[in-house]
Structure formats: C-alpha cells, structure tokens
Design an enzyme around this catalytic site. Structure first.
Site, mmCIF file in Angstrom:
data_model
loop_
_atom_site.group_PDB
_atom_site.id
_atom_site.type_symbol
_atom_site.label_atom_id
_atom_site.label_comp_id
_atom_site.label_asym_id
_atom_site.label_seq_id
_atom_site.Cartn_x
_atom_site.Cartn_y
_atom_site.Cartn_z
ATOM 1 N N GLU A 196 -47.841 20.559 -53.659
ATOM 2 C CA GLU A 196 -47.701 21.732 -53.077
ATOM 3 C C GLU A 196 -46.818 21.216 -51.951
ATOM 4 O OE1 GLU A 196 -47.287 24.445 -51.288
ATOM 5 O OE2 GLU A 196 -49.564 24.328 -50.627
ATOM 6 N N CYS A 230 -47.769 28.143 -45.950
ATOM 7 C CA CYS A 230 -46.802 27.743 -46.914
ATOM 8 C C CYS A 230 -46.389 28.576 -47.955
ATOM 9 C CB CYS A 230 -47.389 26.259 -47.657
ATOM 10 S SG CYS A 230 -48.807 26.666 -48.568
ATOM 11 N N GLU A 245 -37.190 26.066 -44.228
ATOM 12 C CA GLU A 245 -38.184 26.271 -43.949
ATOM 13 C C GLU A 245 -38.456 26.294 -42.168
ATOM 14 O OE1 GLU A 245 -41.260 24.416 -45.366
ATOM 15 O OE2 GLU A 245 -43.128 25.820 -45.563
ATOM 16 N N LYS A 290 -56.211 10.863 -47.215
ATOM 17 C CA LYS A 290 -55.004 10.362 -45.999
ATOM 18 C C LYS A 290 -55.364 11.882 -45.478
ATOM 19 C CE LYS A 290 -51.823 9.890 -44.370
ATOM 20 N NZ LYS A 290 -51.231 10.657 -43.274
HETATM 21 O O1 TXE Z 1 -45.418 16.971 -42.714
HETATM 22 P P1 TXE Z 1 -45.306 15.823 -43.773
HETATM 23 P P2 TXE Z 1 -44.531 17.288 -41.430
HETATM 24 C C1 TXE Z 1 -44.184 21.555 -44.106
HETATM 25 C C2 TXE Z 1 -43.380 22.677 -42.795
HETATM 26 C C3 TXE Z 1 -42.840 20.936 -41.835
HETATM 27 C C4 TXE Z 1 -42.602 20.389 -42.243
HETATM 28 C C5 TXE Z 1 -42.926 18.766 -41.566
HETATM 29 O O2 TXE Z 1 -42.125 22.501 -42.750
HETATM 30 O O3 TXE Z 1 -42.679 21.203 -40.455
HETATM 31 O O4 TXE Z 1 -42.961 20.253 -43.942
HETATM 32 O O5 TXE Z 1 -43.810 18.566 -41.310
HETATM 33 C C6 TXE Z 1 -48.217 12.634 -45.106
HETATM 34 N N1 TXE Z 1 -46.189 9.078 -48.171
HETATM 35 N N2 TXE Z 1 -45.319 21.412 -43.702
HETATM 36 O O6 TXE Z 1 -44.081 16.131 -41.329
HETATM 37 O O7 TXE Z 1 -44.969 14.654 -43.359
HETATM 38 C C7 TXE Z 1 -48.418 12.924 -43.453
HETATM 39 O O8 TXE Z 1 -49.336 11.455 -43.007
HETATM 40 C C8 TXE Z 1 -47.077 9.728 -48.505
HETATM 41 C C9 TXE Z 1 -45.368 22.002 -45.107
HETATM 42 O O9 TXE Z 1 -46.224 17.737 -40.342
HETATM 43 O O10 TXE Z 1 -45.393 16.287 -44.874
HETATM 44 C C10 TXE Z 1 -49.878 14.178 -43.691
HETATM 45 O O11 TXE Z 1 -50.474 13.975 -44.204
HETATM 46 N N3 TXE Z 1 -47.950 10.173 -47.247
HETATM 47 C C11 TXE Z 1 -46.639 22.389 -45.692
HETATM 48 C C12 TXE Z 1 -48.717 14.717 -45.312
HETATM 49 O O12 TXE Z 1 -48.619 13.892 -45.682
HETATM 50 C C13 TXE Z 1 -46.941 10.625 -46.259
HETATM 51 C C14 TXE Z 1 -48.022 21.415 -44.943
HETATM 52 C C15 TXE Z 1 -48.290 15.974 -44.837
HETATM 53 O O13 TXE Z 1 -47.059 15.235 -43.741
HETATM 54 C C16 TXE Z 1 -45.884 10.115 -46.058
HETATM 55 C C17 TXE Z 1 -47.156 20.761 -43.389
HETATM 56 C C18 TXE Z 1 -44.634 9.255 -46.785
HETATM 57 N N4 TXE Z 1 -43.605 8.457 -47.024
HETATM 58 C C19 TXE Z 1 -46.270 20.666 -43.605
HETATM 59 N N5 TXE Z 1 -45.001 10.423 -45.115
HETATM 60 C C20 TXE Z 1 -47.477 23.137 -46.568
HETATM 61 N N6 TXE Z 1 -46.938 22.872 -48.048
HETATM 62 O O14 TXE Z 1 -48.569 23.836 -46.534
HETATM 63 C C21 TXE Z 1 -46.335 11.811 -44.271
HETATM 64 N N7 TXE Z 1 -47.453 11.468 -45.313
#
Ligand code: TXE
Length: 512
Positions: A278, A312, A414, A205
């Site tokens: 992660e 990250c 972050e 996904k």
């Molecule tokens: O990421 P999400 P978002 C951090 C960064 C950013 C914040 C939010 O600080 O500002 O996270 O980013 C899926 N059940 N990072 O909201 O929500 C979603 O569809 C299952 C750090 O864009 O974490 C996507 O495929 N899955 C980071 C994935 O999770 C779910 C990289 C990541 O989205 C879900 C990105 C749920 N309930 C953001 N909700 C890193 N560690 O590198 C969302 N998703």
C-alpha cells in the site's frame, strides 16, 4: 510440533533471554535519561543485540521522547524464530478463542484511550482531536471488526457427483508487517487484527519515527491473552531491520504500507512470498459546478488537510470546473485560513506539526518549486509563528496554490504535507484526463449532485477507490488498495482473509 514441544522450546528460548531482559529492565529503571524502548520477542523486552539506539523526537516540541532500538538482522532472526515457534499452537487455538482475544484487545485499547491518544499525538505531531477521533478508535474497531467478520464467515462446500469438496482457510504462518509513521497504530492494527485472527504469528517493524504505540500494543495483546511469541516487534531503521524481515525465508507474507520508492525495494527483497503493497497517492478531488458548495468546500478541505496532509488518501490535487474555479478557490483558502494550527495536545487544535523536521524540509522544497514556477499562493506558503516550546516544531501552514501546470512536480509528486494545488477543467473528459494523468492511482473523490455523472466519472477513474460526495468513509469489509504506482494487493474484509490465509480444498469421495 505438539503443544508440549512448543511449550518446552519456548521455555528454553525464554530462559536464554531472561537474563538479557533483566539487565535491560534494571538499566532502564536506573537511568534518568529518556526511556529506551525494547524489542518484543517471545513475550520479552529485549534490547537490540548490537546495543545501539536512535533518538525519537516529539516533532512539535523537539524534545527526545525515547530511544528506539537500532535492531539488525540477528534481532529479526530471533523474532522470526519466536514467531515460528509460537505459530502452530496459536493456529490450533479455536477461532472463537482467537477472536475473543481480538475483542478483548479492542476493549483494552478503549480502556487506555487517553494514554494511547497522547502517545500517538506526541510521536507524530498530530492533534489529539484527530488521534482521539480517528486513530485510536479505529485501532479498536480493527480488532472488533475482524473478530466479528472472521466468526461470521462460512467456508465453501461444493458437491461434485460422488464427491464432497470442502474449502477452508489455513494461516500463512509467520507474517512480516512494515508500517509507516502517519497513522501508526491505525495501520498496524489493520494488519495485525486479521493476521492474528486467522492464526498467523506476526513480526512487526513499525516506523522508527513513531514506535511507541506498537510497543504499547504488545502489552495490551498479552493482557488480552495472546500467547508469547505470537506478536513480536522489532524496532529499527528500514534497511537494517525492515529489509532482513522482508527477505527472511520463514516470513511467508509481507504487508507493507509506506512510500512508493521504499515499496519497490520491499518488492525486490521479498522474493517469492505473498506481498501486499500500500504505497503513495496523489489523489484528485473532482469538483463539478453542480456540487453542494458548502459541503464540498468542507469535504475537500478535510480531504486535503487532515493529519497535515500526511495520509496516503489525502486529496492534494483539486480539480474544479472552470465556472466555479475562482469562487471555490477563494472559499477553500478561507476555510484553510480558519483551521487552528498549534499545540497538538490542545483539544482545540485542528492542525499539528508534520512528523519531523526533515519531512517538513522535504515539503518546503515543493514550496520553493512553486515559487520558481510562479504559482499563486492563496493561503499559507510558509511556517506559522508559534510561541514558546512550539516555536521550533515542524509546523507548516495549510497552503493552497493555483497556476501550476499538470506536469509540475507539485501536481505529479506525492508531497505528503498540507500543500494542495487547484486546477480548472472545462469538461468531464478533461477532468478525467487530469485526474488520471499521474503515476499514482490510489483514491479519488467526486463532488456533484448529479448521481449519473458521479457514476460515469467514477467508473473512468484509474484508482482503487472512489468516494462520491464524501471522503475517508471506511467500511472495513470493502477492498482497500490502489493501482499503478500506488501499489498492489487489497486488504479489508474478504481481501484480508485472502492475504493472511491460504485456501485449502479437501475433496472426499462420498461412499453411499
Ligand atoms: O517512508 P518509508 P518515509 C510516502 C510519503 C513520504 C515518503 C517517504 O510521500 O514522504 O513516502 O516517507 C520502512 N525495507 N509515505 O521515508 O521509507 C520504514 O522503516 C523494509 C506514504 O518515512 O516508506 C518504515 O517502517 N522496510 C505512506 C516504513 O518502511 C523499509 C506513509 C515506511 O517508511 C525500508 C508514509 C526497506 N528498505 C510515507 N526502508 C502511505 N502509503 O501512507 C524503509 N522501511
């Protein structure tokens, strides 16, 4: 199920879905609008069962690039069923053959480098310079590395008096992979390569913000010889498509990379299955006065601003020994001002746009807090003035701030953008206390010419990874992951083997 039974069932599934795929392809060919992506289930391009889509924009230019299926539970169930059906035959395929598919996929990624680089750049807003030097080459490397690594592994044999213990690895089964938007193909393939190499079937996904390279990968894997149903993609929003995947009882392991708040929801939904999380980071770069200043300014700036600060691992909290603080801050700001911000598709561009307008708005709220807290802005602090089609893109200047306390949200949270804070420290102890004084614990960098000091400091840092006089050097055999709110579990080399397979021990009585 034997191979024939598997083929028969797969043929039945294929027959049922053939009509849906044909209708999708026909509609797609006839429409003049933005292309619609399809889910990839059992080798077919299938529209979401509810038939709804979300627009995917190019964040630098604002135009709609494609429409992404807004899938739901029934789509996830179909994908998991396809994966479950395909997995046993794939697991029974000899390791050498599975690894040959991985190697061929690496070659195909390299063959299609330009296309994938452009796609990733348009989806994310990142410069082609970065996608072409980091993202896509690394995706190929992930496949090649795991092919070599898995083939060179030796299984353990323990001879107990009169008995022979053989420990070998068996796949977990169906694994769910949820990936973010910052390094879309890089992070997806980091999970897909070991998962497939070890004989699992995958349901991926990808982030709804960056869906296209996960879709392209389906074609490359099929061309490389991966059987239908072993790699499936369900597009959609996290709560609608991600959560049912995480919670599905036939999904035996979930690897998630994303934000910490989402990670907590994933952990709650997963129940009793293998989980690797992660999550976010708020990584410190510790700069000592005895560092190589030129190299350190370059290295710290790279750690701060690569991918517009949306990795990250980015070092967004820069801690500098007090005697060097003014000069280092001045030089870092100079360096940041020299970074070329502009069209991601221009090969000369250093910094592209952030991933979306809404993400930029989130980052900008931190700039407002900085203003409220009377921070000193050494460079950046706002939007750049870009001409033409880029004028409304989600760009933000690289920003260097000082004068913020350790408890400021800019130091603690972050931000995930090109915004860094610089704080002075007076002693090693203070540097370590500041570095460890956040809820995250993913990575850190230490910059000094004193090897003993580097070791001493590194050992006291509460993070999963420490780089000394370097950043983002990735040997794929070493463990990757964090502590505290940066998640748990490790992937990479033997740690990926542990995650994507189970150890099975067979103890046999040796008859003399
Ligand atoms: O990421 P999400 P978002 C951090 C960064 C950013 C914040 C939010 O600080 O500002 O996270 O980013 C899926 N059940 N990072 O909201 O929500 C979603 O569809 C299952 C750090 O864009 O974490 C996507 O495929 N899955 C980071 C994935 O999770 C779910 C990289 C990541 O989205 C879900 C990105 C749920 N309930 C953001 N909700 C890193 N560690 O590198 C969302 N998703």
């Amino acid at each position: 199920m034997d191979a024939h039974g598997y083929d028969r069932e797969l043929r039945e599934v294929a027959k049922r879905d053939r009509a849906r795929e044909a209708a999708f392809l026909q509609k797609h060919a006839g429409s003049g609008g933005p292309p619609q992506l399809a889910n990839r289930i059992a080798g077919r391009r299938l529209p979401p069962l509810e038939g709804t889509y979300v627009d995917k924009h190019d964040p630098a230019r604002g135009k709609v690039l494609c429409q992404v299926p807004r899938s739901g539970r029934p789509d996830v169930e179909a994908a998991v069923a396809a994966a479950k059906l395909a997995q046993p035959a794939w697991a029974a395929t000899p390791l050498a053959k599975r690894c040959a598919v991985l190697r061929r996929t690496a070659e195909l990624i390299e063959r299609d480098m330009d296309r994938l680089v452009r796609m990733e750049s348009e989806d994310t807003g990142k410069p082609v310079k970065l996608a072409g030097s980091l993202d896509i080459p690394r995706a190929a490397r992930n496949f090649r590395f795991f092919a070599d690594f898995l083939e060179s592994r030796k299984e353990a044999v323990h001879l107990t008096e009169g008995f022979r213990n053989e420990t070998h690895r068996v796949p977990v089964g169906v694994v769910g992979l949820i990936t973010p938007w910052n390094l879309p193909l890089y992070l997806l393939t980091w999970k897909v390569a070991p998962a497939l190499g070890l004989g699992n079937a995958v349901v991926a996904k990808p982030s709804e913000l960056t869906p296209r390279t996960a879709d392209a990968l389906a074609d490359l894997l099929a061309e490389a010889g991966l059987p239908d149903g072993v790699y499936n993609v369900v597009h959609g929003l996290g709560p609608e498509a991600g959560e049912p995947l995480v919670a599905h009882p036939d999904v035996r392991a979930v690897s998630f990379t994303g934000g910490t708040a989402t990670g907590a929801k994933v952990a709650a939904a997963a129940g009793p299955k293998k989980l690797s999380l992660e999550l976010g980071g708020k990584n410190a770069s510790l700069v000592f006065s005895d560092c190589d200043l030129d190299e350190t300014v370059k290295g710290v700036a790279r750690a701060a601003f690569t991918n517009q600060g949306q990795i990250c691992l980015c070092g967004s909290r820069i801690l500098v020994e007090r005697s060097l603080f003014p000069e280092f801050t001045r030089r870092l700001a100079e360096h940041a001002k020299g970074l070329r911000i502009g069209d991601p598709l221009d090969p000369a561009t250093d910094l592209g746009s952030l991933v979306s307008q809404s993400h930029r708005a989130k980052v900008e709220t931190y700039l407002e807090v900085a203003q409220d807290e009377d921070a000193t802005v050494h460079c950046g602090g706002g939007r750049p003035d870009l001409p033409g089609v880029l004028a409304d893109g989600a760009f933000l200047q690289p920003t260097v701030l000082t004068g913020l306390d350790q408890d400021s949200p800019l130091v603690q949270e972050e931000i995930f953008g090109p915004v860094v804070t610089v704080q002075p420290f007076a002693s090693e102890d203070e540097a370590i206390a500041l570095a460890n004084g956040v809820r995250y614990g993913l990575a850190a960098t230490v910059w000094t010419k004193d090897a003993n000091k580097a070791q001493r400091v590194a050992e006291r840092l509460d993070t999963g990874m420490v780089w000394v006089n370097c950043w983002l050097v990735r040997d794929l055999a070493v463990p990757f992951g964090g502590v505290k709110d940066s998640g748990f579990g490790r992937e990479g080399g033997e740690w990926s083997v542990d995650f994507y397979s189970e150890a099975r021990n067979i103890c046999t009585k040796v008859t003399p």
